[in-house]
Design a protein around this motif. Structure first.
Motif, PDB file in Angstrom:
ATOM      1  N   MET A  31       0.654  -1.230  -0.041  1.00 26.88           N
ATOM      2  CA  MET A  31       0.010  -0.091  -0.173  1.00 26.88           C
ATOM      3  C   MET A  31       0.860   1.149   0.027  1.00 26.88           C
ATOM      4  SD  MET A  31      -3.220  -1.300  -0.221  1.00 26.88           S
ATOM      5  CE  MET A  31      -3.956   0.627   0.243  1.00 26.88           C
ATOM      6  N   LYS A  32       1.810   1.104   0.284  1.00 25.93           N
ATOM      7  CA  LYS A  32       3.030   2.317   0.463  1.00 25.93           C
ATOM      8  C   LYS A  32       2.964   3.296  -0.880  1.00 25.93           C
ATOM      9  CE  LYS A  32       7.270   0.403  -0.341  1.00 25.93           C
ATOM     10  NZ  LYS A  32       8.573  -0.010   0.436  1.00 25.93           N
ATOM     11  N   ASP A  33       2.549   2.648  -2.169  1.00 25.56           N
ATOM     12  CA  ASP A  33       2.568   3.363  -3.472  1.00 25.56           C
ATOM     13  C   ASP A  33       1.328   4.280  -3.433  1.00 25.56           C
ATOM     14  OD1 ASP A  33       0.364   1.637  -4.016  1.00 25.56           O
ATOM     15  OD2 ASP A  33       1.484   0.478  -5.505  1.00 25.56           O
ATOM     16  N   SER A  34       0.690   4.102  -2.545  1.00 27.55           N
ATOM     17  CA  SER A  34      -0.404   5.360  -2.470  1.00 27.55           C
ATOM     18  C   SER A  34      -1.458   4.980  -3.419  1.00 27.55           C
ATOM     19  CB  SER A  34      -0.246   6.778  -2.520  1.00 27.55           C
ATOM     20  OG  SER A  34       0.682   7.285  -1.442  1.00 27.55           O
ATOM     21  N   LYS A  35      -1.590   3.795  -3.995  1.00 22.47           N
ATOM     22  CA  LYS A  35      -2.726   3.654  -5.036  1.00 22.47           C
ATOM     23  C   LYS A  35      -4.078   3.267  -4.334  1.00 22.47           C
ATOM     24  CE  LYS A  35       0.016   1.737  -8.749  1.00 22.47           C
ATOM     25  NZ  LYS A  35       0.456   0.514  -9.531  1.00 22.47           N
ATOM     26  N   TRP A  36      -5.277   3.631  -4.685  1.00 31.56           N
ATOM     27  CA  TRP A  36      -6.408   3.103  -4.410  1.00 31.56           C
ATOM     28  C   TRP A  36      -6.853   1.782  -4.440  1.00 31.56           C
ATOM     29  CZ3 TRP A  36      -9.426   6.182  -0.940  1.00 31.56           C
ATOM     30  CH2 TRP A  36      -9.146   7.654  -0.983  1.00 31.56           C
ATOM     31  N   ARG A  37      -7.177   1.081  -3.679  1.00 33.73           N
ATOM     32  CA  ARG A  37      -7.420  -0.278  -3.750  1.00 33.73           C
ATOM     33  C   ARG A  37      -8.510  -0.829  -2.751  1.00 33.73           C
ATOM     34  NH1 ARG A  37      -1.691  -0.043  -3.447  1.00 33.73           N
ATOM     35  NH2 ARG A  37      -0.711  -1.288  -5.391  1.00 33.73           N
ATOM     36  N   THR A  38      -9.448  -1.708  -3.414  1.00 34.93           N
ATOM     37  CA  THR A  38     -10.405  -2.221  -2.220  1.00 34.93           C
ATOM     38  C   THR A  38      -9.995  -3.358  -1.684  1.00 34.93           C
ATOM     39  OG1 THR A  38     -11.053  -4.237  -3.940  1.00 34.93           O
ATOM     40  CG2 THR A  38     -12.225  -1.962  -4.072  1.00 34.93           C
ATOM     41  N   HIS A  75       0.202   6.331  10.278  1.00 36.56           N
ATOM     42  CA  HIS A  75      -0.037   6.838   8.867  1.00 36.56           C
ATOM     43  C   HIS A  75      -1.536   7.290   8.612  1.00 36.56           C
ATOM     44  CE1 HIS A  75       3.829   4.846   8.078  1.00 36.56           C
ATOM     45  NE2 HIS A  75       3.590   4.049   8.593  1.00 36.56           N
ATOM     46  N   THR A  76      -1.572   7.733   7.510  1.00 36.21           N
ATOM     47  CA  THR A  76      -3.237   8.181   7.185  1.00 36.21           C
ATOM     48  C   THR A  76      -3.730   7.152   6.042  1.00 36.21           C
ATOM     49  OG1 THR A  76      -2.798  10.581   7.477  1.00 36.21           O
ATOM     50  CG2 THR A  76      -4.496   9.916   6.125  1.00 36.21           C
ATOM     51  N   ILE A  77      -4.809   6.431   6.554  1.00 38.72           N
ATOM     52  CA  ILE A  77      -5.578   5.507   5.573  1.00 38.72           C
ATOM     53  C   ILE A  77      -6.893   6.251   5.190  1.00 38.72           C
ATOM     54  CG2 ILE A  77      -6.751   3.438   5.322  1.00 38.72           C
ATOM     55  CD1 ILE A  77      -3.746   3.061   5.971  1.00 38.72           C
ATOM     56  N   ASN A  78      -6.779   6.793   3.871  1.00 39.28           N
ATOM     57  CA  ASN A  78      -8.065   7.369   3.277  1.00 39.28           C
ATOM     58  C   ASN A  78      -8.745   6.245   2.778  1.00 39.28           C
ATOM     59  OD1 ASN A  78      -6.902  10.091   3.602  1.00 39.28           O
ATOM     60  ND2 ASN A  78      -5.344   9.484   2.001  1.00 39.28           N
ATOM     61  N   LYS A  79     -10.148   6.340   2.936  1.00 42.65           N
ATOM     62  CA  LYS A  79     -11.319   5.557   2.661  1.00 42.65           C
ATOM     63  C   LYS A  79     -12.326   6.365   1.831  1.00 42.65           C
ATOM     64  CE  LYS A  79     -14.818   2.782   5.016  1.00 42.65           C
ATOM     65  NZ  LYS A  79     -15.331   2.377   6.203  1.00 42.65           N
ATOM     66  N   ARG A  80     -12.980   5.736   0.466  1.00 40.71           N
ATOM     67  CA  ARG A  80     -13.798   6.356   0.057  1.00 40.71           C
ATOM     68  C   ARG A  80     -14.720   5.233  -0.769  1.00 40.71           C
ATOM     69  NH1 ARG A  80     -10.187   8.941  -4.958  1.00 40.71           N
ATOM     70  NH2 ARG A  80      -9.970   6.891  -6.122  1.00 40.71           N
ATOM     71  N   SER A  86     -24.998   1.763  -2.986  1.00 43.36           N
ATOM     72  CA  SER A  86     -25.638   0.586  -2.871  1.00 43.36           C
ATOM     73  C   SER A  86     -24.861  -0.654  -2.693  1.00 43.36           C
ATOM     74  CB  SER A  86     -27.018   0.358  -3.692  1.00 43.36           C
ATOM     75  OG  SER A  86     -26.836   0.034  -4.920  1.00 43.36           O
ATOM     76  N   ASN A  87     -23.791  -0.846  -3.286  1.00 47.05           N
ATOM     77  CA  ASN A  87     -22.859  -1.545  -3.482  1.00 47.05           C
ATOM     78  C   ASN A  87     -22.069  -1.914  -2.425  1.00 47.05           C
ATOM     79  OD1 ASN A  87     -23.592  -2.353  -6.229  1.00 47.05           O
ATOM     80  ND2 ASN A  87     -21.833  -1.518  -7.061  1.00 47.05           N
ATOM     81  N   GLY A  88     -22.143  -0.924  -1.459  1.00 48.39           N
ATOM     82  CA  GLY A  88     -21.128  -0.963  -0.133  1.00 48.39           C
ATOM     83  C   GLY A  88     -19.715  -1.271  -0.324  1.00 48.39           C
ATOM     84  N   THR A  89     -19.150  -1.133  -1.503  1.00 47.20           N
ATOM     85  CA  THR A  89     -17.640  -1.192  -1.674  1.00 47.20           C
ATOM     86  C   THR A  89     -16.887   0.003  -1.247  1.00 47.20           C
ATOM     87  OG1 THR A  89     -18.216  -2.826  -3.738  1.00 47.20           O
ATOM     88  CG2 THR A  89     -16.177  -2.025  -3.562  1.00 47.20           C
ATOM     89  N   PHE A  90     -15.782  -0.207  -0.532  1.00 55.23           N
ATOM     90  CA  PHE A  90     -14.881   0.969  -0.445  1.00 55.23           C
ATOM     91  C   PHE A  90     -13.509   0.746  -0.679  1.00 55.23           C
ATOM     92  CE2 PHE A  90     -18.291   1.382   2.738  1.00 55.23           C
ATOM     93  CZ  PHE A  90     -18.419   2.888   2.951  1.00 55.23           C
ATOM     94  N   GLU A  91     -12.957   1.631  -0.873  1.00 55.20           N
ATOM     95  CA  GLU A  91     -11.169   1.468  -1.263  1.00 55.20           C
ATOM     96  C   GLU A  91     -10.466   2.485  -0.594  1.00 55.20           C
ATOM     97  OE1 GLU A  91     -10.958   2.621  -5.444  1.00 55.20           O
ATOM     98  OE2 GLU A  91     -11.567   4.777  -5.250  1.00 55.20           O
ATOM     99  N   TYR A  92      -9.325   1.906  -0.350  1.00 56.39           N
ATOM    100  CA  TYR A  92      -8.275   2.553   0.653  1.00 56.39           C
ATOM    101  C   TYR A  92      -6.936   2.982   0.017  1.00 56.39           C
ATOM    102  CZ  TYR A  92     -11.797  -0.040   3.593  1.00 56.39           C
ATOM    103  OH  TYR A  92     -13.025  -0.397   3.969  1.00 56.39           O
TER     104      TYR A  92
END
Length: 102
Positions: A31-38, A75-80, A86-92
């Protein structure tokens, strides 16, 4: 004073520490590459990197939470949300805390 890295009523440092420490290190390395992933994407990418290891989504989620804590590096973990609400899918996304000494 730093708290223990891992804790809980079922935690046994002789059985669990190495496994959990390796797990958080692997999640951080990805995750240290700062890419958004589910969580599913993180699980798949970790599985590709470490083919004979199992990475449950619940464990990944726990390690992302641990990375926010003092003993995990603050560290900061961003979530969206991703896709339809309605799918309830988040990425970090991990934002690595910069070392104050540099």
């Amino acid at each position: 004073m730093l708290r223990r890295l891992f804790a809980g009523s079922d935690f046994d440092k002789f059985v669990d520490y190495r496994r959990l420490k390796t797990q958080i290190d692997r999640v951080f390395a990805l995750m240290k590459d700062s890419k958004w992933r589910t969580l599913q994407e993180i699980q798949r990418e970790l599985g590709d990197r470490y083919p004979n290891k199992h990475f449950p989504e619940s464990s990944i989620s726990a390690q992302l939470r641990n990375l926010r804590k003092e003993y995990g590096g603050f560290h900061t973990i961003n979530k969206r949300r991703r896709g339809k609400v309605s799918n309830g899918t988040f990425e970090y996304q991990l934002e690595v805390r910069k070392n104050l000494l540099n």
